[in-house]
Design a protein around this motif. Sequence first.
Motif, PDB file in Angstrom:
ATOM      1  N   TRP A  42      20.653  49.248   7.334  1.00 37.69           N
ATOM      2  CA  TRP A  42      21.069  47.904   7.700  1.00 37.69           C
ATOM      3  C   TRP A  42      22.366  47.578   6.965  1.00 37.69           C
ATOM      4  O   TRP A  42      22.687  48.202   5.951  1.00 37.69           O
ATOM      5  N   VAL A  43      23.116  46.589   7.459  1.00 38.73           N
ATOM      6  CA  VAL A  43      24.416  46.240   6.873  1.00 38.73           C
ATOM      7  C   VAL A  43      24.443  44.753   6.559  1.00 38.73           C
ATOM      8  O   VAL A  43      24.026  43.919   7.379  1.00 38.73           O
ATOM      9  N   SER A  44      24.941  44.402   5.376  1.00 35.34           N
ATOM     10  CA  SER A  44      24.997  42.998   4.960  1.00 35.34           C
ATOM     11  C   SER A  44      26.063  42.236   5.742  1.00 35.34           C
ATOM     12  O   SER A  44      27.084  42.794   6.148  1.00 35.34           O
ATOM     13  N   ASP A  45      25.830  40.931   5.937  1.00 40.20           N
ATOM     14  CA  ASP A  45      26.738  40.102   6.727  1.00 40.20           C
ATOM     15  C   ASP A  45      27.829  39.480   5.852  1.00 40.20           C
ATOM     16  O   ASP A  45      28.045  39.892   4.701  1.00 40.20           O
ATOM     17  N   VAL A  72      21.495  40.893   4.011  1.00 40.18           N
ATOM     18  CA  VAL A  72      21.055  41.882   4.985  1.00 40.18           C
ATOM     19  C   VAL A  72      19.690  41.449   5.514  1.00 40.18           C
ATOM     20  O   VAL A  72      18.813  41.054   4.745  1.00 40.18           O
ATOM     21  N   THR A  73      19.549  41.469   6.834  1.00 38.94           N
ATOM     22  CA  THR A  73      18.290  41.104   7.477  1.00 38.94           C
ATOM     23  C   THR A  73      17.564  42.380   7.872  1.00 38.94           C
ATOM     24  O   THR A  73      18.037  43.135   8.722  1.00 38.94           O
ATOM     25  N   VAL A  74      16.433  42.611   7.244  1.00 39.48           N
ATOM     26  CA  VAL A  74      15.678  43.851   7.427  1.00 39.48           C
ATOM     27  C   VAL A  74      14.427  43.572   8.247  1.00 39.48           C
ATOM     28  O   VAL A  74      13.662  42.653   7.936  1.00 39.48           O
ATOM     29  N   HIS A  75      14.244  44.354   9.288  1.00 35.97           N
ATOM     30  CA  HIS A  75      13.026  44.251  10.097  1.00 35.97           C
ATOM     31  C   HIS A  75      12.032  45.287   9.584  1.00 35.97           C
ATOM     32  O   HIS A  75      12.259  46.492   9.705  1.00 35.97           O
TER      33      HIS A  75
END
Length: 274
Positions: free
Chosen positions: A165-168, A173-176
């Motif tokens: 995932w990549v931070s905004d 970072v939004t992790v599912h």
Amino acid sequence: MEHAHHAHAMRSWTDLPLLKTKAGGESRERVIVVPQNIVADAVDAYSNKLADENGRRRLPLDMAGAKLDKPASGGFHWLAAREEQGDEVRVASAVYYFGERGAENPTDMFITQKHELEIVPQPYPREHSRYRANEDWKFLVRFQGHPVVGQMVALETQNGTKSVWVSDAQGVVTVHLPDDFNAETDGKEIGGSRGMGMRGSDFVLAARRADGGKTYLTAFNAAYGKNAFDQRSIVMGLGFTLLGMLGAVPLLRQRRKKNDMPEQPEQTEQKEEA
């Protein structure tokens, strides 16, 4: 001390540094913290009451691990182990919660900088809650106390899932968390007070950054479980379906009775003869 180092460089289901917690014997007043995949000689424990004399404790490691005794106020604790070899810095971090109603708000504990590169929950599941599969969870990535934009964060689960995932623009970072449970993985019980005896597994997030001639690797690990709300929704859906079917039974019976009734002979008027 060399024996302690080797003991706490033990391998696990991932190559990333981890901090595992387990009950300290029969007493609920102590937890044992065991570093894995990292060579450390101590574990730093930050409580949700930083102003207290035990707000930050350095816990020495022995062959069993580091012993964290429950403070009077209970509450959340941020745990971290650090290893420095040459130009590489490795950090493992986790959160442990001692159930106590008098625990203070842990916000200050989370926002306080503890290492150069950090992954911080935004927010962390509160009391009587936990990370759940099939949901999105936010984490702040920061370096030297500042959010990092475009930082790659790797996710690994004990059940075998790997993703990146990549931070905004805010460094978040939004992790599912995946629903990667099956008949074999369902049998594991989440340990510690955070698991509350529910079935689950473990996950770890990691970020790597090079700066000033050094390479920093930081990891945050926690337990997660199956999403009970998903199962509850399925059960509720089946329940409503059954209720609907049961409600339709009387109507079907009435319709069937009506169809089964014999036809009445047509009555004709007979005129009286004059």
